[in-house]
Design a protein around this motif. Structure first.
Motif, PDB file in Angstrom:
ATOM      1  N   PHE A 296       0.828  -1.208   0.000  1.00  0.00           N
ATOM      2  CA  PHE A 296       0.000   0.000   0.000  1.00  0.00           C
ATOM      3  C   PHE A 296       0.860   1.255   0.000  1.00  0.00           C
ATOM      4  O   PHE A 296       0.570   2.222  -0.694  1.00  0.00           O
ATOM      5  N   GLY A 297       1.942   1.234   0.770  1.00  0.00           N
ATOM      6  CA  GLY A 297       2.861   2.378   0.803  1.00  0.00           C
ATOM      7  C   GLY A 297       3.491   2.628  -0.557  1.00  0.00           C
ATOM      8  O   GLY A 297       3.614   3.780  -0.990  1.00  0.00           O
ATOM      9  N   LEU A 298       3.880   1.554  -1.246  1.00  0.00           N
ATOM     10  CA  LEU A 298       4.470   1.722  -2.569  1.00  0.00           C
ATOM     11  C   LEU A 298       3.439   2.263  -3.556  1.00  0.00           C
ATOM     12  O   LEU A 298       3.747   3.155  -4.354  1.00  0.00           O
ATOM     13  N   LEU A 299       2.217   1.759  -3.500  1.00  0.00           N
ATOM     14  CA  LEU A 299       1.170   2.284  -4.383  1.00  0.00           C
ATOM     15  C   LEU A 299       0.983   3.782  -4.181  1.00  0.00           C
ATOM     16  O   LEU A 299       0.829   4.536  -5.154  1.00  0.00           O
ATOM     17  N   GLU A 300       1.022   4.241  -2.940  1.00  0.00           N
ATOM     18  CA  GLU A 300       0.910   5.676  -2.650  1.00  0.00           C
ATOM     19  C   GLU A 300       2.070   6.446  -3.268  1.00  0.00           C
ATOM     20  O   GLU A 300       1.882   7.503  -3.876  1.00  0.00           O
ATOM     21  N   LYS A 301       3.290   5.926  -3.115  1.00  0.00           N
ATOM     22  CA  LYS A 301       4.478   6.600  -3.665  1.00  0.00           C
ATOM     23  C   LYS A 301       4.419   6.666  -5.190  1.00  0.00           C
ATOM     24  O   LYS A 301       4.820   7.668  -5.781  1.00  0.00           O
ATOM     25  N   LEU A 302       3.920   5.615  -5.823  1.00  0.00           N
ATOM     26  CA  LEU A 302       3.841   5.599  -7.286  1.00  0.00           C
ATOM     27  C   LEU A 302       2.924   6.701  -7.803  1.00  0.00           C
ATOM     28  O   LEU A 302       3.180   7.287  -8.857  1.00  0.00           O
ATOM     29  N   GLN A 303       1.874   7.000  -7.066  1.00  0.00           N
ATOM     30  CA  GLN A 303       0.929   8.026  -7.497  1.00  0.00           C
ATOM     31  C   GLN A 303       1.549   9.416  -7.478  1.00  0.00           C
ATOM     32  O   GLN A 303       1.108  10.302  -8.195  1.00  0.00           O
ATOM     33  N   ASP A 304       2.578   9.599  -6.662  1.00  0.00           N
ATOM     34  CA  ASP A 304       3.250  10.898  -6.577  1.00  0.00           C
ATOM     35  C   ASP A 304       4.338  11.070  -7.642  1.00  0.00           C
ATOM     36  O   ASP A 304       5.010  12.096  -7.668  1.00  0.00           O
ATOM     37  N   HIS A 305       4.538  10.079  -8.472  1.00  0.00           N
ATOM     38  CA  HIS A 305       5.617  10.095  -9.462  1.00  0.00           C
ATOM     39  C   HIS A 305       5.021   9.766 -10.834  1.00  0.00           C
ATOM     40  O   HIS A 305       4.915   8.599 -11.200  1.00  0.00           O
ATOM     41  N   PRO A 306       4.615  10.786 -11.615  1.00  0.00           N
ATOM     42  CA  PRO A 306       3.875  10.551 -12.860  1.00  0.00           C
ATOM     43  C   PRO A 306       4.435   9.487 -13.806  1.00  0.00           C
ATOM     44  O   PRO A 306       3.675   8.657 -14.288  1.00  0.00           O
ATOM     45  N   PRO A 307       5.740   9.436 -14.093  1.00  0.00           N
ATOM     46  CA  PRO A 307       6.206   8.387 -15.009  1.00  0.00           C
ATOM     47  C   PRO A 307       6.009   6.972 -14.440  1.00  0.00           C
ATOM     48  O   PRO A 307       5.796   6.032 -15.186  1.00  0.00           O
ATOM     49  N   LEU A 308       6.065   6.837 -13.120  1.00  0.00           N
ATOM     50  CA  LEU A 308       5.935   5.517 -12.511  1.00  0.00           C
ATOM     51  C   LEU A 308       4.483   5.056 -12.413  1.00  0.00           C
ATOM     52  O   LEU A 308       4.206   3.862 -12.461  1.00  0.00           O
ATOM     53  N   ARG A 309       3.554   5.984 -12.293  1.00  0.00           N
ATOM     54  CA  ARG A 309       2.162   5.566 -12.122  1.00  0.00           C
ATOM     55  C   ARG A 309       1.564   4.987 -13.397  1.00  0.00           C
ATOM     56  O   ARG A 309       0.485   4.430 -13.363  1.00  0.00           O
TER      57      ARG A 309
END
Length: 145
Positions: A75-88
């Protein structure tokens, strides 16, 4: 269906046994060209951002993500991915032992693309990976890099 090149997959999994099971099943599925296993969300994020120790990391075509891990869970990684446009844009398949409705809801709320409960036996697990291959790399169009 269009055949694509073999996939680059990042497996985020703290269980050595489950990681080995994915590696064995992936060989049987024959769809993974490169598989990198990291033990938690911290290392996954460092890999994805090519942080120190991961400077030569490649951008995966798919992330297979366990939920319950030390340091930073799924869940923490999913949150971080949303803050990084190329990764999401990278598709994320939650692959976990949980089938709890609250985990499913939370994963989708955090923009996981798919939620799969780990099957209890190797044969079913291998078939599940074949099904993931069929959908994500033969049926579905993805944004790529």
């Amino acid at each position: 269906m269009k055949e694509k090149a073999k996939a680059k997959v990042l497996l985020v999994e703290d269980s050595i046994t489950d990681a080995k099971l994915v590696e064995l099943a992936a060989r049987k599925a024959r769809w993974i060209g490169q598989l990198r296993v990291v033990k938690d969300g911290v290392d996954a994020y460092r890999f994805l951002t090519q942080a120190e120790g991961f400077e030569d990391a490649w951008r995966p075509d798919l992330i297979l993500l366990d939920l319950n891990m030390p340091r930073m869970g799924g869940f923490g990684l999913l949150e971080k991915l949303q803050d990084h446009p190329p990764l999401r844009r990278i598709p994320v398949v939650v692959l976990t032992t949980s089938s709890a409705p609250e985990d499913v809801r939370k994963a989708y709320a955090l923009h996981a693309n798919c939620f799969v409960s780990k099957p209890p036996d190797f044969q079913t697990f291998a078939q599940t990976l074949l099904d993931i291959e069929e959908f994500w790399f033969k049926v579905c169009l993805t944004p790529g890099e």
